[in-house]
Write an enzyme that holds these catalytic residues in place. Structure first.
Site, PDB file in Angstrom:
ATOM      1  N   ASP A 129      -4.895   3.578  -4.766  1.00 55.28           N
ATOM      2  CA  ASP A 129      -4.936   4.002  -3.365  1.00 55.28           C
ATOM      3  C   ASP A 129      -6.178   4.851  -3.083  1.00 55.28           C
ATOM      4  OD1 ASP A 129      -4.421   4.864  -0.766  1.00 55.28           O
ATOM      5  OD2 ASP A 129      -2.282   5.172  -1.153  1.00 55.28           O
ATOM      6  N   HIS A 149       0.831  -1.196   0.000  1.00 57.62           N
ATOM      7  CA  HIS A 149       0.000   0.000   0.000  1.00 57.62           C
ATOM      8  C   HIS A 149       0.869   1.251   0.000  1.00 57.62           C
ATOM      9  CE1 HIS A 149      -2.680   2.921   2.336  1.00 57.62           C
ATOM     10  NE2 HIS A 149      -3.054   2.929   1.063  1.00 57.62           N
ATOM     11  N   TYR A 174       9.715  13.447 -12.902  1.00 56.42           N
ATOM     12  CA  TYR A 174      10.931  12.627 -12.886  1.00 56.42           C
ATOM     13  C   TYR A 174      11.394  12.359 -11.455  1.00 56.42           C
ATOM     14  CZ  TYR A 174      11.623  13.299 -17.944  1.00 56.42           C
ATOM     15  OH  TYR A 174      11.484  13.298 -19.300  1.00 56.42           O
TER      16      TYR A 174
END
Length: 144
Positions: A66, A22, A116
């Site tokens: 999530d 998670h 990035y």
């Protein structure tokens, strides 16, 4: 062999998806994404013969997003002034909506260099052969 697993979900990818916990994140990079340098020291899975939309659809059948964060799906923003169109984002939003009741509200954006930096923190990186520009995506794993 297993039944009902899309063949695009190769064993290495299934293993990584299963290992993730998670809050862990996974990057799906387009053909221009610097997967090897961003993914240095973590699993880098090469799927050069596939595009992101079909991979995203296959993954989200098994990969919970999530529920405890507002936007568990992150796209790379277009650099200001870059005349690129991003119709692929609509495909992503439709696919996310198939698997998450928040729909397009589950999708956020990060500036290119911030994307990035976030990608460097991901559990793993998938390199695809996607030709669309700004087709990179980060998924944050949820619970089942």
């Amino acid at each position: 062999m297993l039944k009902n697993i899309p063949p695009i979900l190769i064993p290495e990818l299934l293993k990584v998806m299963s290992e993730m916990g998670h809050g862990d994140q996974i990057v799906i990079g387009d053909g221009n994404f610097p997967a090897e340098s961003i993914g240095r020291g973590k699993p880098v899975i090469r799927l050069d013969s596939c595009g992101v939309p079909e991979l995203l659809d296959a993954m989200l059948q098994f990969f919970p997003l999530d529920p405890y964060v507002e936007q568990p799906v992150t796209l790379m923003e277009v650099v200001p002034g870059d005349p690129v169109e991003t119709p692929i984002w609509g495909e992503y939003q439709a696919t996310v909506a198939k698997y998450d009741n928040r729909g397009s509200d589950a999708v956020g954006h990060l500036e290119r260099f911030a994307f990035y930096e976030q990608a460097k923190k991901a559990y793993a990186v998938i390199a695809t052969g996607e030709k669309a520009l700004y087709a990179n995506i980060i998924l944050q794993k949820g619970v089942i």
